[in-house]
Write a protein that holds these residues in place. Structure first.
Motif, PDB file in Angstrom:
ATOM      1  N   VAL A 145      33.113 117.099 123.044  1.00 35.86           N
ATOM      2  CA  VAL A 145      33.919 117.144 121.825  1.00 35.86           C
ATOM      3  C   VAL A 145      34.489 115.767 121.517  1.00 35.86           C
ATOM      4  CG1 VAL A 145      36.062 118.051 120.828  1.00 35.86           C
ATOM      5  CG2 VAL A 145      34.484 119.592 122.012  1.00 35.86           C
ATOM      6  N   ILE A 146      35.016 115.097 122.553  1.00 33.86           N
ATOM      7  CA  ILE A 146      35.576 113.754 122.361  1.00 33.86           C
ATOM      8  C   ILE A 146      34.503 112.786 121.880  1.00 33.86           C
ATOM      9  CG2 ILE A 146      36.626 111.803 123.552  1.00 33.86           C
ATOM     10  CD1 ILE A 146      38.010 113.786 125.406  1.00 33.86           C
ATOM     11  N   THR A 147      33.327 112.835 122.497  1.00 32.88           N
ATOM     12  CA  THR A 147      32.240 111.930 122.117  1.00 32.88           C
ATOM     13  C   THR A 147      31.778 112.167 120.689  1.00 32.88           C
ATOM     14  OG1 THR A 147      31.497 111.838 124.425  1.00 32.88           O
ATOM     15  CG2 THR A 147      29.933 111.149 122.730  1.00 32.88           C
ATOM     16  N   ASP A 148      31.589 113.439 120.323  1.00 24.66           N
ATOM     17  CA  ASP A 148      31.074 113.755 118.983  1.00 24.66           C
ATOM     18  C   ASP A 148      32.090 113.417 117.897  1.00 24.66           C
ATOM     19  OD1 ASP A 148      28.780 114.624 120.179  1.00 24.66           O
ATOM     20  OD2 ASP A 148      29.332 116.749 120.141  1.00 24.66           O
ATOM     21  N   LEU A 149      33.380 113.749 118.148  1.00 20.03           N
ATOM     22  CA  LEU A 149      34.386 113.493 117.123  1.00 20.03           C
ATOM     23  C   LEU A 149      34.728 112.010 117.000  1.00 20.03           C
ATOM     24  CD1 LEU A 149      36.889 116.476 117.582  1.00 20.03           C
ATOM     25  CD2 LEU A 149      35.009 116.257 115.964  1.00 20.03           C
ATOM     26  N   SER A 150      34.600 111.259 118.107  1.00 15.78           N
ATOM     27  CA  SER A 150      34.917 109.830 118.053  1.00 15.78           C
ATOM     28  C   SER A 150      33.897 109.054 117.237  1.00 15.78           C
ATOM     29  CB  SER A 150      34.985 109.259 119.473  1.00 15.78           C
ATOM     30  OG  SER A 150      36.007 109.875 120.229  1.00 15.78           O
ATOM     31  N   ASP A 151      32.696 109.596 117.116  1.00  9.03           N
ATOM     32  CA  ASP A 151      31.654 108.922 116.347  1.00  9.03           C
ATOM     33  C   ASP A 151      32.046 108.893 114.862  1.00  9.03           C
ATOM     34  OD1 ASP A 151      29.291 107.673 115.718  1.00  9.03           O
ATOM     35  OD2 ASP A 151      28.170 109.549 115.510  1.00  9.03           O
ATOM     36  N   GLY A 152      32.158 107.730 114.298  1.00  2.00           N
ATOM     37  CA  GLY A 152      32.495 107.569 112.884  1.00  2.00           C
ATOM     38  C   GLY A 152      33.972 107.522 112.580  1.00  2.00           C
ATOM     39  N   GLN A 153      34.836 107.540 113.610  1.00  2.00           N
ATOM     40  CA  GLN A 153      36.272 107.495 113.363  1.00  2.00           C
ATOM     41  C   GLN A 153      36.728 106.199 112.660  1.00  2.00           C
ATOM     42  OE1 GLN A 153      37.807 110.327 113.025  1.00  2.00           O
ATOM     43  NE2 GLN A 153      39.480 109.903 114.437  1.00  2.00           N
ATOM     44  N   PRO A 154      36.225 105.023 113.047  1.00  4.35           N
ATOM     45  CA  PRO A 154      36.663 103.810 112.321  1.00  4.35           C
ATOM     46  C   PRO A 154      36.384 103.870 110.829  1.00  4.35           C
ATOM     47  CG  PRO A 154      35.560 103.230 114.374  1.00  4.35           C
ATOM     48  CD  PRO A 154      35.358 104.698 114.198  1.00  4.35           C
ATOM     49  N   LEU A 155      35.231 104.441 110.448  1.00  7.38           N
ATOM     50  CA  LEU A 155      34.907 104.555 109.026  1.00  7.38           C
ATOM     51  C   LEU A 155      35.806 105.576 108.343  1.00  7.38           C
ATOM     52  CD1 LEU A 155      33.045 103.639 106.751  1.00  7.38           C
ATOM     53  CD2 LEU A 155      31.436 105.450 107.439  1.00  7.38           C
ATOM     54  N   ARG A 156      36.105 106.694 109.036  1.00  7.83           N
ATOM     55  CA  ARG A 156      36.995 107.704 108.443  1.00  7.83           C
ATOM     56  C   ARG A 156      38.385 107.135 108.202  1.00  7.83           C
ATOM     57  NH1 ARG A 156      35.097 110.945 112.744  1.00  7.83           N
ATOM     58  NH2 ARG A 156      33.292 112.220 112.156  1.00  7.83           N
ATOM     59  N   ARG A 157      38.821 106.252 109.089  1.00 14.02           N
ATOM     60  CA  ARG A 157      40.163 105.685 108.942  1.00 14.02           C
ATOM     61  C   ARG A 157      40.299 104.921 107.629  1.00 14.02           C
ATOM     62  NH1 ARG A 157      43.285 102.486 113.802  1.00 14.02           N
ATOM     63  NH2 ARG A 157      45.375 102.553 112.863  1.00 14.02           N
ATOM     64  N   ILE A 158      39.198 104.367 107.153  1.00 13.60           N
ATOM     65  CA  ILE A 158      39.211 103.613 105.899  1.00 13.60           C
ATOM     66  C   ILE A 158      38.994 104.536 104.703  1.00 13.60           C
ATOM     67  CG2 ILE A 158      38.071 101.773 104.601  1.00 13.60           C
ATOM     68  CD1 ILE A 158      37.307 100.522 107.297  1.00 13.60           C
ATOM     69  N   GLU A 159      38.044 105.460 104.821  1.00 13.46           N
ATOM     70  CA  GLU A 159      37.662 106.289 103.679  1.00 13.46           C
ATOM     71  C   GLU A 159      38.588 107.486 103.477  1.00 13.46           C
ATOM     72  OE1 GLU A 159      33.655 107.385 104.430  1.00 13.46           O
ATOM     73  OE2 GLU A 159      32.821 105.475 103.709  1.00 13.46           O
ATOM     74  N   ASN A 160      39.002 108.135 104.566  1.00 15.93           N
ATOM     75  CA  ASN A 160      39.817 109.353 104.463  1.00 15.93           C
ATOM     76  C   ASN A 160      40.800 109.373 105.627  1.00 15.93           C
ATOM     77  OD1 ASN A 160      40.894 111.929 104.217  1.00 15.93           O
ATOM     78  ND2 ASN A 160      38.934 112.884 103.718  1.00 15.93           N
ATOM     79  N   GLU A 161      41.981 108.833 105.419  1.00 17.40           N
ATOM     80  CA  GLU A 161      42.943 108.702 106.504  1.00 17.40           C
ATOM     81  C   GLU A 161      43.458 110.061 106.971  1.00 17.40           C
ATOM     82  OE1 GLU A 161      46.991 106.167 107.610  1.00 17.40           O
ATOM     83  OE2 GLU A 161      46.095 106.054 105.612  1.00 17.40           O
ATOM     84  N   ALA A 162      43.554 111.019 106.049  1.00 16.82           N
ATOM     85  CA  ALA A 162      44.038 112.348 106.432  1.00 16.82           C
ATOM     86  C   ALA A 162      43.073 113.009 107.414  1.00 16.82           C
ATOM     87  CB  ALA A 162      44.228 113.218 105.193  1.00 16.82           C
ATOM     88  N   ALA A 163      41.767 112.922 107.125  1.00 14.91           N
ATOM     89  CA  ALA A 163      40.767 113.488 108.039  1.00 14.91           C
ATOM     90  C   ALA A 163      40.768 112.743 109.369  1.00 14.91           C
ATOM     91  CB  ALA A 163      39.384 113.440 107.393  1.00 14.91           C
ATOM     92  N   TYR A 164      40.956 111.419 109.297  1.00 12.92           N
ATOM     93  CA  TYR A 164      41.010 110.623 110.525  1.00 12.92           C
ATOM     94  C   TYR A 164      42.159 111.079 111.421  1.00 12.92           C
ATOM     95  CZ  TYR A 164      42.277 106.723 113.559  1.00 12.92           C
ATOM     96  OH  TYR A 164      42.625 105.965 114.643  1.00 12.92           O
ATOM     97  N   ASN A 165      43.345 111.264 110.850  1.00  8.21           N
ATOM     98  CA  ASN A 165      44.505 111.666 111.637  1.00  8.21           C
ATOM     99  C   ASN A 165      44.308 113.051 112.243  1.00  8.21           C
ATOM    100  OD1 ASN A 165      45.840 109.268 111.040  1.00  8.21           O
ATOM    101  ND2 ASN A 165      46.791 110.113 109.188  1.00  8.21           N
ATOM    102  N   LYS A 166      43.715 113.967 111.485  1.00 13.92           N
ATOM    103  CA  LYS A 166      43.476 115.318 111.993  1.00 13.92           C
ATOM    104  C   LYS A 166      42.504 115.295 113.164  1.00 13.92           C
ATOM    105  CE  LYS A 166      43.752 119.864 111.581  1.00 13.92           C
ATOM    106  NZ  LYS A 166      45.026 120.599 111.793  1.00 13.92           N
ATOM    107  N   ILE A 167      41.415 114.555 113.022  1.00 15.57           N
ATOM    108  CA  ILE A 167      40.417 114.482 114.087  1.00 15.57           C
ATOM    109  C   ILE A 167      40.972 113.733 115.288  1.00 15.57           C
ATOM    110  CG2 ILE A 167      38.149 113.547 114.691  1.00 15.57           C
ATOM    111  CD1 ILE A 167      37.268 114.124 111.836  1.00 15.57           C
ATOM    112  N   GLN A 168      41.749 112.679 115.037  1.00 11.06           N
ATOM    113  CA  GLN A 168      42.310 111.905 116.145  1.00 11.06           C
ATOM    114  C   GLN A 168      43.286 112.745 116.970  1.00 11.06           C
ATOM    115  OE1 GLN A 168      41.091 108.982 116.796  1.00 11.06           O
ATOM    116  NE2 GLN A 168      42.344 108.663 118.626  1.00 11.06           N
ATOM    117  N   ALA A 169      44.007 113.657 116.308  1.00  8.51           N
ATOM    118  CA  ALA A 169      44.919 114.544 117.040  1.00  8.51           C
ATOM    119  C   ALA A 169      44.144 115.442 118.000  1.00  8.51           C
ATOM    120  CB  ALA A 169      45.730 115.381 116.052  1.00  8.51           C
ATOM    121  N   ILE A 170      42.963 115.910 117.564  1.00  6.54           N
ATOM    122  CA  ILE A 170      42.129 116.735 118.450  1.00  6.54           C
ATOM    123  C   ILE A 170      41.620 115.904 119.624  1.00  6.54           C
ATOM    124  CG2 ILE A 170      40.016 118.099 118.584  1.00  6.54           C
ATOM    125  CD1 ILE A 170      40.390 118.818 115.659  1.00  6.54           C
ATOM    126  N   ILE A 171      41.180 114.680 119.350  1.00  8.63           N
ATOM    127  CA  ILE A 171      40.671 113.805 120.414  1.00  8.63           C
ATOM    128  C   ILE A 171      41.759 113.519 121.436  1.00  8.63           C
ATOM    129  CG2 ILE A 171      39.757 111.503 120.905  1.00  8.63           C
ATOM    130  CD1 ILE A 171      38.382 111.583 118.168  1.00  8.63           C
TER     131      ILE A 171
END
Length: 489
Positions: A145-171
């Motif tokens: 789960v950590i590996t799959d969700l971490s993939d693409g996180q830097p791009l999400r942080r720029i494009e959709n910060e809300a989705a980034y924060n939600k996924i980062q909380a799970i990680i």
């Protein structure tokens, strides 16, 4: 046939020992390829189009069934992949495995996840859709789960910060459970910190495997009375059968047959007709219909079954209510359960019925679980699910976890009928029912007694203020008094 099957699908522990022996004797030219536990087949690599090697191992998971473990590796490009497939037929029913993880020892549980299995972690609001099959552990599942969700996180942080924060909380939540930090340097200070994290209490969480094919599994500790482990089965829906390839999607479901005698149709309207009441889903707020059907239980009375199914969010609910008049007396049903055959008895538990099992000090007050029409096994499963989910989800109950673990062990023993126990249904409105397997003769293991309700029970049920006779005259007298009273000037 069974001997040949046993030779093909040996226990996984025996295969590990055999693989070790084959490695020690791999230089022996007399070794027969057909006797090796791991078979190797040349396969095309879908990444570089060169020839790779697929290794197949046929094995048997203890307390589960036969599986095929596959591993592919290409020496040219380094691509590797592994997968697991069931070697048996699709099970007649779907299965749901639930484990309450209270300590890091639970992370070592073995997991078999088939390609049709959905994984849920309610505490993180995380749902992993069906993908390839896996043979792993709970720890390995969290690391994936950590590996799959971490993939693409830097791009999400720029494009959709809300989705980034939600996924980062799970990680971060998964990393906290695993108690490790992959970014930390490998030094003495880091090693000490990781050791202290391992010894720190783990935040409890729940993991659930829902497989409509019934080919997934989570290992239990000790035996099936493991209080943190639970399994239940269910009947698949038509949509699930279509996904599994068991039903032709273009085939229309069979329509109910019309009655042969048209003249008898008016007499069947009361029991066969389904009433639909439009309403609103309590989960998502979208329009949702509630369907009501009247049915009759042999040797009992008429009941009304309510069912709600929201097509938007998937929320489902069902309840049973009495369709007859209020009984003048309450009813108490006592059943002595001695074997698993008693678990198949039908149970109608109304919303006013209390349930008790004296042997394990279990007492459910009136209104708990609402109205239910199921089997004795089904209602025990619902009690276990409700108690384990609610208590394990509450952080304040962690200090009293040992006592509750002991209680759940007792409840698991009752579910498995490891010893005789007593079930008591107490309904002041006499709207509950427990199937008599010897009907119409008396059941030697069941006792039914009637009793007069107390004033407090009638008051709680609202019966003291209810007048069923002579109310027409009282209403006429009230109207006459109102009309003759002259207003003062």
């Amino acid at each position: 046939m069974s001997e040949a099957k046993e030779q093909l699908f040996n226990p996984i522990g025996d295969l590990v020992e055999k693989v070790a022996e084959d490695k020690r004797a791999e230089e022996d030219v007399t070794t027969n390829d057909d006797e090796r536990p791991v078979q190797e087949i040349e396969s095309l690599c879908m990444r570089c189009r060169e020839q790779g090697v697929t290794r197949l191992m046929l094995t048997s998971i203890p307390y589960f069934r036969e599986v095929i473990v596959m591993s592919f590796r290409c020496e040219h490009c380094g691509f590797s992949n592994n997968e697991i497939q069931s070697a048996g037929a699709i099970r007649p029913e779907g299965s749901v495995f639930t484990v309450r993880c209270l300590g890091r020892e639970d992370l070592d549980r073995q997991v078999v996840k088939s390609p049709t299995c959905t994984v849920e972690i309610p505490e993180f609001e995380l749902t992993i859709p069906p993908f390839r099959g896996q043979l792993t552990t709970l720890e390995g599942l969290l690391r994936d789960v950590i590996t799959d969700l971490s993939d693409g996180q830097p791009l999400r942080r720029i494009e959709n910060e809300a989705a980034y924060n939600k996924i980062q909380a799970i990680i971060e939540g998964c990393k906290e459970i695993l108690a490790d930090d992959e970014d930390e340097d490998e030094d003495a200070v880091g090693a000490v910190k990781r050791a202290s994290q391992k010894d720190a209490p783990m935040k409890p969480f729940t993991i659930r495997l829902d497989d409509p094919a019934g080919n997934s599994f989570i290992e239990f500790h000790g035996n099936m009375s493991d209080a943190r482990w639970n399994m239940r089965t269910y009947h698949r829906t038509r949509e699930q059968n279509i996904i599994l390839g068991l039903v032709n999607p273009d085939e229309e479901p069979e329509a109910p047959k019309a009655p042969a005698d048209e003249s008898a149709e008016p007499d069947l309207v009361g029991d066969d007709e389904i009433f639909v009441f439009p309403g609103t889903c309590s989960s998502c707020g979208h329009p949702s219909d509630t369907k009501v059907k009247k049915t009759s239980i042999p040797y009992f009375k008429d009941i009304l079954i309510y069912a709600t199914n929201c097509e938007k969010c998937g929320y489902r609910d069902n309840e049973v209510k009495s369709g007859s008049a209020i009984s003048p007396q309450g009813k108490r049903i006592t059943l002595k359960v001695e074997d698993r055959e008693d678990l198949s008895r039908d149970v109608l538990k109304s919303e006013t019925c209390g349930l008790a099992i004296p042997e394990i000090d279990l007492v459910l007050q009136s209104g708990t679980l609402g109205g239910r029409f199921t089997t004795l096994e089904g209602i025990l499963d619902q009690i276990y699910e409700e108690l384990s989910t609610k208590v394990f989800a509450a952080g304040d109950s962690r200090h009293n976890n040992d006592a509750f673990d002991t209680f759940l062990h007792k409840l698991k023993a009752v579910k498995n009928v490891e010893h005789p126990f007593t079930v008591i249904l107490d309904d002041p409105l006499a709207n509950s029912y427990l199937q008599n397997l010897y009907a119409p003769d008396p059941d030697p293991n069941m006792e039914i007694s009637s009793y007069d309700r107390t004033w407090e029970q009638n008051e709680e049920l609202g019966l003291n203020d209810m007048k069923l006779e002579g109310y027409e005259q009282d209403a006429a007298n009230d109207a006459s008094a109102t009309n003759t009273e002259a207003p003062k000037v």
